[in-house]
Scaffold this motif. Structure first.
Motif, PDB file in Angstrom:
ATOM      1  N   PRO A  59       5.075   6.090  -0.137  1.00  0.00           N
ATOM      2  CA  PRO A  59       5.183   7.251  -1.205  1.00  0.00           C
ATOM      3  C   PRO A  59       4.426   8.417  -0.709  1.00  0.00           C
ATOM      4  CG  PRO A  59       4.382   4.943  -1.984  1.00  0.00           C
ATOM      5  CD  PRO A  59       4.475   4.862  -0.527  1.00  0.00           C
ATOM      6  N   THR A  60       5.105   9.448  -1.121  1.00  0.00           N
ATOM      7  CA  THR A  60       4.502  10.765  -1.133  1.00  0.00           C
ATOM      8  C   THR A  60       3.671  11.254  -2.090  1.00  0.00           C
ATOM      9  OG1 THR A  60       6.438  11.980  -1.877  1.00  0.00           O
ATOM     10  CG2 THR A  60       6.528  11.220   0.628  1.00  0.00           C
ATOM     11  N   LEU A  61       3.003  12.327  -2.084  1.00  0.00           N
ATOM     12  CA  LEU A  61       2.274  12.814  -3.324  1.00  0.00           C
ATOM     13  C   LEU A  61       3.237  13.507  -4.277  1.00  0.00           C
ATOM     14  CD1 LEU A  61      -0.445  14.612  -1.321  1.00  0.00           C
ATOM     15  CD2 LEU A  61      -0.695  12.543  -2.505  1.00  0.00           C
ATOM     16  N   GLN A  62       4.400  13.606  -3.763  1.00  0.00           N
ATOM     17  CA  GLN A  62       5.240  14.330  -4.718  1.00  0.00           C
ATOM     18  C   GLN A  62       6.263  13.472  -5.508  1.00  0.00           C
ATOM     19  OE1 GLN A  62       5.444  15.358  -1.224  1.00  0.00           O
ATOM     20  NE2 GLN A  62       4.200  17.299  -1.735  1.00  0.00           N
ATOM     21  N   ASP A  63       6.051  12.091  -5.057  1.00  0.00           N
ATOM     22  CA  ASP A  63       6.944  11.010  -5.798  1.00  0.00           C
ATOM     23  C   ASP A  63       5.902  10.874  -7.266  1.00  0.00           C
ATOM     24  OD1 ASP A  63       8.611  10.681  -3.604  1.00  0.00           O
ATOM     25  OD2 ASP A  63       7.282   9.000  -2.728  1.00  0.00           O
ATOM     26  N   ARG A  64       7.080  10.478  -8.286  1.00  0.00           N
ATOM     27  CA  ARG A  64       6.475  10.113  -9.439  1.00  0.00           C
ATOM     28  C   ARG A  64       6.265   8.923  -9.586  1.00  0.00           C
ATOM     29  NH1 ARG A  64      10.281  11.857 -13.905  1.00  0.00           N
ATOM     30  NH2 ARG A  64       8.290  11.115 -15.185  1.00  0.00           N
ATOM     31  N   ARG A  65       4.756   8.432  -9.909  1.00  0.00           N
ATOM     32  CA  ARG A  65       4.436   7.093  -9.840  1.00  0.00           C
ATOM     33  C   ARG A  65       3.596   6.672 -11.115  1.00  0.00           C
ATOM     34  NH1 ARG A  65       1.186   5.754  -4.669  1.00  0.00           N
ATOM     35  NH2 ARG A  65       1.439   3.603  -5.461  1.00  0.00           N
ATOM     36  N   LEU A  66       4.156   5.788 -11.896  1.00  0.00           N
ATOM     37  CA  LEU A  66       3.749   5.291 -13.122  1.00  0.00           C
ATOM     38  C   LEU A  66       3.647   3.809 -13.157  1.00  0.00           C
ATOM     39  CD1 LEU A  66       5.745   7.365 -15.498  1.00  0.00           C
ATOM     40  CD2 LEU A  66       3.326   8.051 -14.994  1.00  0.00           C
ATOM     41  N   ARG A  67       2.978   3.409 -14.265  1.00  0.00           N
ATOM     42  CA  ARG A  67       2.705   1.694 -14.025  1.00  0.00           C
ATOM     43  C   ARG A  67       4.108   1.023 -14.058  1.00  0.00           C
ATOM     44  NH1 ARG A  67       0.952  -2.850 -13.502  1.00  0.00           N
ATOM     45  NH2 ARG A  67       0.700  -4.242 -15.378  1.00  0.00           N
ATOM     46  N   TYR A  68       5.071   1.496 -14.742  1.00  0.00           N
ATOM     47  CA  TYR A  68       6.380   0.909 -14.824  1.00  0.00           C
ATOM     48  C   TYR A  68       7.577   1.797 -14.397  1.00  0.00           C
ATOM     49  CZ  TYR A  68       4.106  -2.755 -17.415  1.00  0.00           C
ATOM     50  OH  TYR A  68       2.999  -3.692 -17.981  1.00  0.00           O
ATOM     51  N   PHE A  69       7.417   2.699 -13.630  1.00  0.00           N
ATOM     52  CA  PHE A  69       8.197   3.627 -13.128  1.00  0.00           C
ATOM     53  C   PHE A  69       8.068   4.247 -11.730  1.00  0.00           C
ATOM     54  CE2 PHE A  69       9.883   8.364 -12.987  1.00  0.00           C
ATOM     55  CZ  PHE A  69      11.004   8.010 -13.316  1.00  0.00           C
ATOM     56  N   ARG A  72      11.545   8.429  -6.543  1.00  0.00           N
ATOM     57  CA  ARG A  72      11.380   8.869  -5.220  1.00  0.00           C
ATOM     58  C   ARG A  72      12.103  10.176  -5.222  1.00  0.00           C
ATOM     59  NH1 ARG A  72      14.666   9.845  -1.569  1.00  0.00           N
ATOM     60  NH2 ARG A  72      16.377   8.323  -2.293  1.00  0.00           N
ATOM     61  N   MET A  73      10.827  11.252  -4.460  1.00  0.00           N
ATOM     62  CA  MET A  73      11.631  12.445  -4.531  1.00  0.00           C
ATOM     63  C   MET A  73      12.012  13.004  -2.921  1.00  0.00           C
ATOM     64  SD  MET A  73      11.239  13.831  -7.362  1.00  0.00           S
ATOM     65  CE  MET A  73      10.373  13.747  -9.142  1.00  0.00           C
ATOM     66  N   ILE A  74      12.811  13.806  -2.802  1.00  0.00           N
ATOM     67  CA  ILE A  74      13.310  13.886  -1.477  1.00  0.00           C
ATOM     68  C   ILE A  74      12.541  14.393  -0.384  1.00  0.00           C
ATOM     69  CG2 ILE A  74      14.035  16.344  -1.703  1.00  0.00           C
ATOM     70  CD1 ILE A  74      16.806  15.633  -0.452  1.00  0.00           C
ATOM     71  N   HIS A  75      11.406  15.084  -0.632  1.00  0.00           N
ATOM     72  CA  HIS A  75      10.333  15.546   0.154  1.00  0.00           C
ATOM     73  C   HIS A  75       9.866  14.264   0.817  1.00  0.00           C
ATOM     74  CE1 HIS A  75      10.718  19.413  -1.560  1.00  0.00           C
ATOM     75  NE2 HIS A  75      10.729  18.829  -2.933  1.00  0.00           N
ATOM     76  N   GLY A  76       9.690  14.482   2.388  1.00  0.00           N
ATOM     77  CA  GLY A  76       9.016  13.521   3.029  1.00  0.00           C
ATOM     78  C   GLY A  76      10.033  12.507   3.568  1.00  0.00           C
ATOM     79  N   HIS A  77      10.926  11.771   2.595  1.00  0.00           N
ATOM     80  CA  HIS A  77      11.573  10.766   2.760  1.00  0.00           C
ATOM     81  C   HIS A  77      12.800  10.952   3.577  1.00  0.00           C
ATOM     82  CE1 HIS A  77       9.209   8.145   0.288  1.00  0.00           C
ATOM     83  NE2 HIS A  77       9.026   9.089  -0.606  1.00  0.00           N
TER      84      HIS A  77
END
Length: 156
Positions: A59-69, A72-77
Motif C-alpha cells: 500500500p502507498t500513502l495515496q491509497d484509501r484504507r479503511l476498516r472494511y475498504f 488502490r490509487m494508481i500512484h506507485g503501483h
C-alpha cells in the motif's frame, strides 16, 4: 502465519505459484481486529495457463484504507508495473490484485466481485485477472474473467 505457495485450479490443470517474497508481503499486512485493509497489485510470469507471482506491491500513502475498504490509487503501483515490464522486456507483467479482509477465512464481497470484473474487462491483454484476498489464517485465490466467470483455486 505461513501461507501456502502453490494453488491448483478446480480441474487440476492450472496452477498459481506465489514466491515467498509475495507471501511475506501478505503476512506483513494481515488485518487485525482493529486494523485497516491493505492491498496492491500482483506482478509475475504467465507460463501457458499457469501463473508465477513474483512480486506484490505494498500500500502507498495515496491509497484509501479503511476498516472494511481498500481503494488502490494508481500512484506507485502503476509505476512499479511499468518498470518491471520494461526491465524484463515484457516478461514480468501485471497479473492481478490483492487486498486484505479482517476474516480468518476470507471471501469476496459483492463489491470485490464487481471491481474484479471491471478490472478483468479493462485488461489490454484480455487475460483473466488473478484476485487474492489475504485473511488472518488463509488466502482466497481466484481468476476473474471479463464476463464474470470465476475460477477458484485450492491449496495444493
Amino acid at each position: 502465519m505461513q501461507f501456502v505457495t502453490t494453488w491448483r485450479g478446480p480441474a487440476d490443470d492450472q496452477f498459481v505459484y506465489f514466491h515467498q517474497s509475495v507471501l511475506d508481503v501478505f503476512e506483513r499486512h494481515i488485518q487485525s481486529d482493529s486494523g485497516t485493509e491493505a492491498g496492491g497489485i500482483l506482478l509475475g510470469h504467465v507460463r501457458g495457463k499457469h501463473l508465477e507471482v513474483l512480486e506484490a506491491s505494498e500500500p502507498t500513502l495515496q491509497d484509501r484504507r479503511l476498516r472494511y475498504f481498500f481503494e488502490r490509487m494508481i500512484h506507485g503501483h502503476k509505476g512499479l508495473a511499468d518498470r518491471r515490464w520494461r526491465e524484463s522486456n515484457g516478461l514480468v507483467r501485471y497479473v492481478g490484485e490483492w487486498h486484505t479482509h479482517p476474516q480468518d477465512l476470507p471471501s469476496p464481497s459483492g463489491t470485490d466481485l464487481c471491481e474484479w470484473q471491471i478490472l478483468a474487462r479493462n485488461r489490454s491483454d484480455r487475460r483473466p485477472m488473478l484476485a487474492v484476498i489475504v485473511g488472518r489464517q488463509n488466502l482466497h485465490v481466484e481468476l476473474m474473467q471479463a464476463g464474470g466467470k470465476r475460477h477458484k483455486f485450492l491449496m495444493e
